[in-house]
Design a protein around this motif. Structure first.
Motif, PDB file in Angstrom:
ATOM      1  N   LEU A   1      13.494 -33.304 -20.172  1.00 40.44           N
ATOM      2  CA  LEU A   1      14.224 -34.537 -19.863  1.00 40.44           C
ATOM      3  C   LEU A   1      15.369 -34.778 -20.851  1.00 40.44           C
ATOM      4  CD1 LEU A   1      11.336 -36.903 -18.791  1.00 40.44           C
ATOM      5  CD2 LEU A   1      13.174 -36.002 -17.360  1.00 40.44           C
ATOM      6  N   ILE A   2      15.157 -34.431 -22.108  1.00 41.32           N
ATOM      7  CA  ILE A   2      16.233 -34.565 -23.096  1.00 41.32           C
ATOM      8  C   ILE A   2      17.398 -33.643 -22.741  1.00 41.32           C
ATOM      9  CG2 ILE A   2      16.826 -34.047 -25.507  1.00 41.32           C
ATOM     10  CD1 ILE A   2      14.041 -35.053 -26.259  1.00 41.32           C
ATOM     11  N   SER A   3      17.103 -32.505 -22.147  1.00 42.49           N
ATOM     12  CA  SER A   3      18.130 -31.513 -21.837  1.00 42.49           C
ATOM     13  C   SER A   3      18.890 -31.795 -20.544  1.00 42.49           C
ATOM     14  CB  SER A   3      17.492 -30.132 -21.755  1.00 42.49           C
ATOM     15  OG  SER A   3      16.899 -29.801 -22.980  1.00 42.49           O
TER      16      SER A   3
ATOM     17  N   ALA B   1      17.578 -40.448 -19.017  1.00 42.66           N
ATOM     18  CA  ALA B   1      16.588 -39.384 -19.197  1.00 42.66           C
ATOM     19  C   ALA B   1      16.374 -39.058 -20.673  1.00 42.66           C
ATOM     20  CB  ALA B   1      17.018 -38.135 -18.442  1.00 42.66           C
ATOM     21  N   VAL B   2      17.409 -39.204 -21.489  1.00 42.15           N
ATOM     22  CA  VAL B   2      17.264 -38.917 -22.920  1.00 42.15           C
ATOM     23  C   VAL B   2      16.276 -39.888 -23.553  1.00 42.15           C
ATOM     24  CG1 VAL B   2      18.495 -38.836 -25.114  1.00 42.15           C
ATOM     25  CG2 VAL B   2      19.564 -37.932 -23.089  1.00 42.15           C
ATOM     26  N   GLU B   3      16.344 -41.148 -23.164  1.00 40.29           N
ATOM     27  CA  GLU B   3      15.419 -42.140 -23.726  1.00 40.29           C
ATOM     28  C   GLU B   3      13.975 -41.860 -23.284  1.00 40.29           C
ATOM     29  OE1 GLU B   3      16.275 -44.410 -25.962  1.00 40.29           O
ATOM     30  OE2 GLU B   3      18.322 -43.654 -25.850  1.00 40.29           O
ATOM     31  N   VAL B   4      13.803 -41.498 -22.023  1.00 39.03           N
ATOM     32  CA  VAL B   4      12.462 -41.171 -21.527  1.00 39.03           C
ATOM     33  C   VAL B   4      11.943 -39.919 -22.234  1.00 39.03           C
ATOM     34  CG1 VAL B   4      11.124 -40.523 -19.488  1.00 39.03           C
ATOM     35  CG2 VAL B   4      12.883 -42.273 -19.305  1.00 39.03           C
ATOM     36  N   GLY B   5      12.820 -38.932 -22.416  1.00 42.81           N
ATOM     37  CA  GLY B   5      12.436 -37.714 -23.129  1.00 42.81           C
ATOM     38  C   GLY B   5      12.054 -37.981 -24.569  1.00 42.81           C
ATOM     39  N   MET B   6      12.791 -38.875 -25.231  1.00 40.02           N
ATOM     40  CA  MET B   6      12.451 -39.223 -26.614  1.00 40.02           C
ATOM     41  C   MET B   6      11.112 -39.961 -26.672  1.00 40.02           C
ATOM     42  SD  MET B   6      14.599 -37.826 -28.549  1.00 40.02           S
ATOM     43  CE  MET B   6      14.103 -38.559 -30.091  1.00 40.02           C
ATOM     44  N   SER B   7      10.843 -40.785 -25.684  1.00 42.17           N
ATOM     45  CA  SER B   7       9.538 -41.447 -25.624  1.00 42.17           C
ATOM     46  C   SER B   7       8.423 -40.422 -25.436  1.00 42.17           C
ATOM     47  CB  SER B   7       9.514 -42.467 -24.491  1.00 42.17           C
ATOM     48  OG  SER B   7      10.422 -43.503 -24.739  1.00 42.17           O
TER      49      SER B   7
ATOM     50  N   ARG C   1      20.843 -37.782 -30.789  1.00 39.72           N
ATOM     51  CA  ARG C   1      20.872 -38.516 -29.519  1.00 39.72           C
ATOM     52  C   ARG C   1      22.210 -39.201 -29.242  1.00 39.72           C
ATOM     53  NH1 ARG C   1      16.148 -42.676 -28.524  1.00 39.72           N
ATOM     54  NH2 ARG C   1      16.717 -43.067 -30.664  1.00 39.72           N
ATOM     55  N   PRO C   2      22.926 -39.744 -30.242  1.00 39.67           N
ATOM     56  CA  PRO C   2      24.222 -40.365 -29.936  1.00 39.67           C
ATOM     57  C   PRO C   2      25.274 -39.398 -29.380  1.00 39.67           C
ATOM     58  CG  PRO C   2      23.449 -41.114 -32.078  1.00 39.67           C
ATOM     59  CD  PRO C   2      22.516 -40.037 -31.625  1.00 39.67           C
ATOM     60  N   LEU C   3      25.032 -38.093 -29.501  1.00 39.22           N
ATOM     61  CA  LEU C   3      25.974 -37.119 -28.951  1.00 39.22           C
ATOM     62  C   LEU C   3      25.936 -37.075 -27.425  1.00 39.22           C
ATOM     63  CD1 LEU C   3      25.306 -34.156 -31.400  1.00 39.22           C
ATOM     64  CD2 LEU C   3      27.227 -35.756 -31.446  1.00 39.22           C
ATOM     65  N   VAL C   4      24.843 -37.550 -26.838  1.00 36.53           N
ATOM     66  CA  VAL C   4      24.690 -37.541 -25.377  1.00 36.53           C
ATOM     67  C   VAL C   4      25.354 -38.796 -24.839  1.00 36.53           C
ATOM     68  CG1 VAL C   4      23.058 -37.477 -23.472  1.00 36.53           C
ATOM     69  CG2 VAL C   4      22.539 -36.269 -25.592  1.00 36.53           C
ATOM     70  N   LYS C   5      26.452 -38.586 -24.096  1.00 34.68           N
ATOM     71  CA  LYS C   5      27.218 -39.710 -23.561  1.00 34.68           C
ATOM     72  C   LYS C   5      27.353 -39.572 -22.053  1.00 34.68           C
ATOM     73  CE  LYS C   5      29.661 -40.314 -27.813  1.00 34.68           C
ATOM     74  NZ  LYS C   5      30.721 -39.839 -28.622  1.00 34.68           N
ATOM     75  N   PRO C   6      27.332 -40.708 -21.340  1.00 33.50           N
ATOM     76  CA  PRO C   6      27.459 -40.660 -19.881  1.00 33.50           C
ATOM     77  C   PRO C   6      28.781 -40.018 -19.453  1.00 33.50           C
ATOM     78  CG  PRO C   6      26.801 -42.848 -20.597  1.00 33.50           C
ATOM     79  CD  PRO C   6      27.127 -42.066 -21.830  1.00 33.50           C
ATOM     80  N   GLY C   7      28.696 -39.172 -18.446  1.00 31.61           N
ATOM     81  CA  GLY C   7      29.885 -38.547 -17.890  1.00 31.61           C
ATOM     82  C   GLY C   7      30.350 -37.321 -18.652  1.00 31.61           C
ATOM     83  N   GLN C   8      29.672 -36.953 -19.734  1.00 32.75           N
ATOM     84  CA  GLN C   8      30.040 -35.773 -20.513  1.00 32.75           C
ATOM     85  C   GLN C   8      28.876 -34.788 -20.519  1.00 32.75           C
ATOM     86  OE1 GLN C   8      31.233 -36.989 -24.419  1.00 32.75           O
ATOM     87  NE2 GLN C   8      32.951 -38.196 -23.686  1.00 32.75           N
ATOM     88  N   PRO C   9      29.167 -33.496 -20.700  1.00 39.66           N
ATOM     89  CA  PRO C   9      28.065 -32.528 -20.754  1.00 39.66           C
ATOM     90  C   PRO C   9      27.119 -32.827 -21.919  1.00 39.66           C
ATOM     91  CG  PRO C   9      30.174 -31.415 -20.541  1.00 39.66           C
ATOM     92  CD  PRO C   9      30.473 -32.865 -20.765  1.00 39.66           C
ATOM     93  N   ASN C  10      25.856 -32.575 -21.707  1.00 43.51           N
ATOM     94  CA  ASN C  10      24.831 -32.830 -22.708  1.00 43.51           C
ATOM     95  C   ASN C  10      24.859 -31.710 -23.757  1.00 43.51           C
ATOM     96  OD1 ASN C  10      22.550 -33.400 -24.174  1.00 43.51           O
ATOM     97  ND2 ASN C  10      21.214 -33.624 -22.407  1.00 43.51           N
ATOM     98  N   PRO C  11      25.209 -32.015 -25.020  1.00 47.60           N
ATOM     99  CA  PRO C  11      25.232 -30.962 -26.034  1.00 47.60           C
ATOM    100  C   PRO C  11      23.834 -30.493 -26.445  1.00 47.60           C
ATOM    101  CG  PRO C  11      25.750 -33.074 -27.030  1.00 47.60           C
ATOM    102  CD  PRO C  11      25.661 -33.301 -25.542  1.00 47.60           C
ATOM    103  N   LEU C  12      22.803 -31.261 -26.123  1.00 48.40           N
ATOM    104  CA  LEU C  12      21.445 -30.849 -26.467  1.00 48.40           C
ATOM    105  C   LEU C  12      20.915 -29.777 -25.519  1.00 48.40           C
ATOM    106  CD1 LEU C  12      19.878 -34.319 -27.313  1.00 48.40           C
ATOM    107  CD2 LEU C  12      20.816 -32.621 -28.875  1.00 48.40           C
TER     108      LEU C  12
ATOM    109  N   ASP D   1      17.948 -37.958 -12.379  1.00 51.17           N
ATOM    110  CA  ASP D   1      18.920 -38.693 -11.566  1.00 51.17           C
ATOM    111  C   ASP D   1      18.293 -39.875 -10.843  1.00 51.17           C
ATOM    112  OD1 ASP D   1      20.892 -36.978 -12.374  1.00 51.17           O
ATOM    113  OD2 ASP D   1      20.772 -35.697 -10.588  1.00 51.17           O
ATOM    114  N   ARG D   2      16.992 -39.829 -10.630  1.00 53.75           N
ATOM    115  CA  ARG D   2      16.311 -40.923  -9.927  1.00 53.75           C
ATOM    116  C   ARG D   2      15.758 -41.997 -10.858  1.00 53.75           C
ATOM    117  NH1 ARG D   2      15.811 -36.521  -6.836  1.00 53.75           N
ATOM    118  NH2 ARG D   2      16.108 -36.739  -4.601  1.00 53.75           N
ATOM    119  N   LEU D   3      15.904 -41.802 -12.147  1.00 54.41           N
ATOM    120  CA  LEU D   3      15.455 -42.826 -13.089  1.00 54.41           C
ATOM    121  C   LEU D   3      16.355 -44.051 -12.986  1.00 54.41           C
ATOM    122  CD1 LEU D   3      14.729 -40.674 -16.269  1.00 54.41           C
ATOM    123  CD2 LEU D   3      13.060 -41.823 -14.822  1.00 54.41           C
ATOM    124  N   PRO D   4      15.843 -45.229 -13.284  1.00 52.57           N
ATOM    125  CA  PRO D   4      16.698 -46.422 -13.255  1.00 52.57           C
ATOM    126  C   PRO D   4      17.870 -46.282 -14.228  1.00 52.57           C
ATOM    127  CG  PRO D   4      14.396 -47.027 -13.550  1.00 52.57           C
ATOM    128  CD  PRO D   4      14.468 -45.543 -13.633  1.00 52.57           C
TER     129      PRO D   4
END
Length: 177
Positions: free
Chosen positions: A146-148, A32-38, A86-97, A24-27
């Motif tokens: 972070l991906i989760s 968080a998904v992008e940071v987790g993938m990195s 990764r495209p399944l993760v959308k803002p405002g929706q629950p994370n399916p991962l 939540d504190r990431l820019p």
């Protein structure tokens, strides 16, 4: 309460109380998904560096390193699979991962602890390679958590700009008589 329930409870606590506040504190432009993938990509690279160091230093022949290369290929396949999901993760929706990775998150922690113990107890000629392996496992665990994490809801600017609708009067729709 069984041991499985306790492990799942600890995993949920770790995810919600440790990693979700970090996410939540990431820019805003780096979810968080992008940071987790990195982190996942970094884990693959650290693992490859560990195996290559072992081969270069002469501790493993190419034939002996095949098991490690196969493990690296499994990590690469995991990375490609998560990249496609990764495209399944959308803002405002629950994370399916989050539920998809529920079994893998708690399982990765004992492997991290084992790698750390092996890194500490490794002979001096294998220490560098062992620490690359430990770093690979650490970055992998951080990336999984972070991906989760749940994605942030869309920002107010985005929601305002999307909700603007232009209203056009329908000719003859209102009867003024």
């Amino acid at each position: 309460m069984s041991i499985t329930d306790r492990i799942n409870q600890f995993d949920g606590w770790l995810l919600d109380n440790v990693f979700q506040p970090i996410a939540d504190r990431l820019p805003e432009r780096t979810p968080a998904v992008e940071v987790g993938m990195s982190c996942q990509l970094g884990a693959i690279l650290f693992y490859a560096a560990s195996v290559v160091l072992m081969i270069i230093m002469g501790h493993l022949s190419l034939g002996d390193a095949m098991f490690n290369v196969l493990i690296w290929c499994v990590g690469l396949a995991f990375f490609i699979g998560i990249s496609r999901a990764r495209p399944l993760v959308k803002p405002g929706q629950p994370n399916p991962l989050r539920p998809m990775l529920a079994g893998m998150r708690p399982l990765s922690i004992p492997f991290l602890l084992l790698a750390a113990w092996q890194g500490v107890s490794a002979p001096s000629n294998l220490a560098l390679s062992s620490w690359f392996m430990t770093l690979s496992d650490l970055v992998f665990v951080l990336g999984l958590y972070l991906i989760s994490c749940q994605p942030r809801p869309p920002s107010r600017k985005e929601s305002r700009s999307r909700s603007r609708a232009t209203l056009t009067p329908i000719e003859g729709g209102l009867n003024t008589r």
